[in-house]
Design an enzyme around this catalytic site. Structure first.
Site, PDB file in Angstrom:
ATOM      1  N   ASP A   1      -3.778  -6.619   8.888  1.00 40.74           N
ATOM      2  CA  ASP A   1      -4.598  -6.289   7.710  1.00 40.74           C
ATOM      3  C   ASP A   1      -6.110  -6.531   7.838  1.00 40.74           C
ATOM      4  O   ASP A   1      -6.526  -7.550   8.391  1.00 40.74           O
ATOM      5  CB  ASP A   1      -4.191  -7.160   6.513  1.00 40.74           C
ATOM      6  CG  ASP A   1      -2.702  -7.292   6.326  1.00 40.74           C
ATOM      7  OD1 ASP A   1      -1.949  -6.645   7.038  1.00 40.74           O
ATOM      8  OD2 ASP A   1      -2.310  -8.075   5.444  1.00 40.74           O
TER       9      ASP A   1
ATOM     10  N   GLU B   1       2.309  -6.932  -1.728  1.00 39.81           N
ATOM     11  CA  GLU B   1       1.355  -7.648  -0.883  1.00 39.81           C
ATOM     12  C   GLU B   1      -0.047  -7.081  -1.118  1.00 39.81           C
ATOM     13  O   GLU B   1      -0.214  -5.988  -1.658  1.00 39.81           O
ATOM     14  CB  GLU B   1       1.699  -7.450   0.609  1.00 39.81           C
ATOM     15  CG  GLU B   1       3.084  -7.932   1.000  1.00 39.81           C
ATOM     16  CD  GLU B   1       3.375  -7.785   2.491  1.00 39.81           C
ATOM     17  OE1 GLU B   1       3.925  -8.728   3.070  1.00 39.81           O
ATOM     18  OE2 GLU B   1       3.065  -6.736   3.083  1.00 39.81           O
TER      19      GLU B   1
END
Ligand code: FRU
Length: 526
Positions: free
Chosen positions: A67, A249
């Site tokens: 990420d 998330e």
């Protein structure tokens, strides 16, 4: 010359690995006062020329990345932190890697910003410029950058504790170069929720307080704080709406404007359960009042329908512009894709906007205009009948990344074929019968590393206009499709055995392209 460069690169890799082992797991904390941040080098440890190496997308020099984290614009610099495991090309103990850019396009690699420590791995999170020094970390008029992240305790996680993820902070007084972890971490303790992570923090001016949007298993929880240290729960929502094929998330919350009206966007990444399998980014539109988010909609909308945009969130501190970046991979196969030295890249930066189609607000994504610095002289063509149009004849073979944009006022089914001499190909197009855009990587080269990687993926066409426009951002191992002014988006990665160098446009119907523009694009690494 190349051999010398490779030798230097090898020495740099070895040096940086050694440094990382010596100083790993030891960020400066307020208690210790030591300096543990110096590790990787700002020199390139790669020539960025390996097979499948993206040329216009950010990727780490070496090792594993997932990420994007802590994206903040500060003092004329874009910071990009990212989930990073410097010792392997698969996921492991997470660090925050760091790179900066003056133009959002060309990146300079910096030393690792945050190392795992006794509280755990450094999971995803955000960063803010605390210009009012609410945190009190500032010194001598210097505003601190504050990172807010999840500490993930792997030992407690293994023991199936529900308390292993907690929110912590760190600050920097030298514009992000070195970081000090707060002595009283964690600042937000887990109330007993298995997945309790990925804090995205923004300044909420009407109430002069910080708002944290946190992913809490199957819903979102909002917290507020006057100083980034003391957090109070405001509200939670989401259990009963949206997609729930997996864990929620990496959320984000920000306003966008539409015809003078402020609409709040709540981004929630989801893994798995995406529209084309695996991980993907959903969003909701609504209103936020500093305490609660009231959604306009309960159905799911996807920011990107392709399989390869995940954990996407936006930059802090960019005024009314919202610039979005995602991880260009998928948890289904991200750790087994056929690259050797490094794994994965980020999407190109995208500028988000808002449009109304019928009574629905839809978020649009367009390649950020900054990308245009990479364009070479364009080839411009008008009034093409695309029955079997060999674009390569006009432009020459692709030698690297390219941008293809066109408009049509007579939309019919069509297929754009990117191919190489071995007849490996990626098909991109529009199917009128289903009113879907599609990308098909079934015969795109290396596909056997993951069952199901070979396949055809679709995105609905939302626009109801008779006119259509499409932009494709093509790199060595990816294509990003932006159609109808950014209403339909797809991101897809692929691994051909040699570059896909030819482009052909074909339509069984009478597809007419009114105008077309093609640019080769310069690499961001040279
Ligand atoms: C999303 C994610 C986050 C987590 C991080 C760990 O891809 O699972 O929820 O913080 O990756 O690397």
């Amino acid at each position: 010359m190349i051999r010398t460069l490779k030798y230097i690169a090898l020495v740099v890799i070895l040096a940086s690995c050694g440094a990382s082992r010596q100083t790993g797991n030891s960020n400066t904390t307020e208690q210790s006062g030591g300096n543990g941040a110096a590790s990787t080098t700002s020199l390139l440890s790669s020539d960025y020329n390996e097979p499948h190496r993206p040329q216009i997308h950010f990727s780490p020099q070496k090792a594993w990345m997932n990420d994007p984290n802590g994206m903040v614009f500060h003092n004329g610099t874009y910071h990009l932190f990212y989930q990073y495991y410097p010792d392997s090309t698969v996921w492991g103990p997470m660090h925050w890697g760091h790179a900066t850019s003056k133009d959002l396009i060309h990146w300079q690699h910096l030393p690792i910003a945050l190392y795992p420590d006794s509280l755990g791995y450094i999971f995803s999170g955000s960063a803010v410029a605390d210009i009012n020094n609410t945190s009190g970390f500032g010194r001598a008029g210097k505003a601190p950058l504050v990172a807010i992240f999840t500490h993930h305790d792997p030992v407690k996680a293994k023991a199936k504790s529900n308390y292993h993820q907690n929110q912590s902070i760190a600050y920097s007084l030298d514009d992000g170069k070195t970081w000090t972890k707060y002595a009283n971490n964690p600042v937000l303790k887990n109330p007993g929720i298995k997945d309790f992570r990925d804090p995205k923090v923004m300044w909420y001016e009407p109430a002069k307080k910080w708002i944290m949007t946190l992913a809490t298993l199957d819903h979102i929880t909002f917290y507020s704080s006057p100083d980034l240290k003391d957090w109070t729960k405001e509200s939670e929502l989401g259990k009963d709406f949206g997609a729930h094929g997996g864990v929620w998330e990496c959320p984000d919350l920000f306003p966008l404007q539409h015809n003078g009206q402020k609409v709040w966007i709540l981004i929630v990444n989801l893994n798995p359960g995406g529209p084309n399998g695996g991980s993907a980014t959903q969003y909701f539109t609504g209103q936020f009042n500093g305490h609660t988010f009231t959604p306009y909609q309960t159905d799911t909308r996807w920011l990107d329908y392709g399989p390869d945009e995940y954990a996407g969130i936006t930059y802090e501190n960019t005024g009314d512009r919202k610039i979005f970046l995602g991880w260009m991979s998928n948890w289904k196969y991200g750790q087994v894709v056929p690259t050797e030295k490094w794994r994965s890249a980020m999407t190109v930066p995208r500028e988000l906007g808002l449009e109304k189609v019928g009574d629905k607000y839809l978020v649009t994504s367009r390649p950020s205009p900054e990308l245009n610095v990479l364009n070479s002289k364009p080839t411009s063509l008008q009034n093409i009948s695309a029955t079997n149009f060999n674009l390569t004849k006009e432009t020459g073979k692709l030698k690297g990344p390219a941008r293809l944009s066109f408009t049509s006022d007579k939309l019919e089914s069509f297929t754009i074929t990117l191919s190489n001499d071995a007849n490996e190909k990626v098909l991109i197009g529009y199917d009128k019968a289903s009113n879907n855009y599609f990308i098909d990587r079934t015969n795109s080269g290396k596909v056997s590393f993951e069952k199901g990687f070979a396949g055809r993926h679709t995105a609905p066409r939302f626009s109801t206009s008779a006119n259509m426009d499409m932009t494709l951002i093509i790199d060595n191992a990816s294509v990003e499709l932006f159609a109808d002014n950014g209403l339909s988006i797809m991101t897809e990665i692929f691994f051909p055995n040699s570059l896909l160098s030819s482009i052909n446009i074909n339509s069984p119907g009478d597809f007419k392209i009114s105008s077309l523009r093609f640019n080769n694009m310069k690499s961001i690494w040279r």
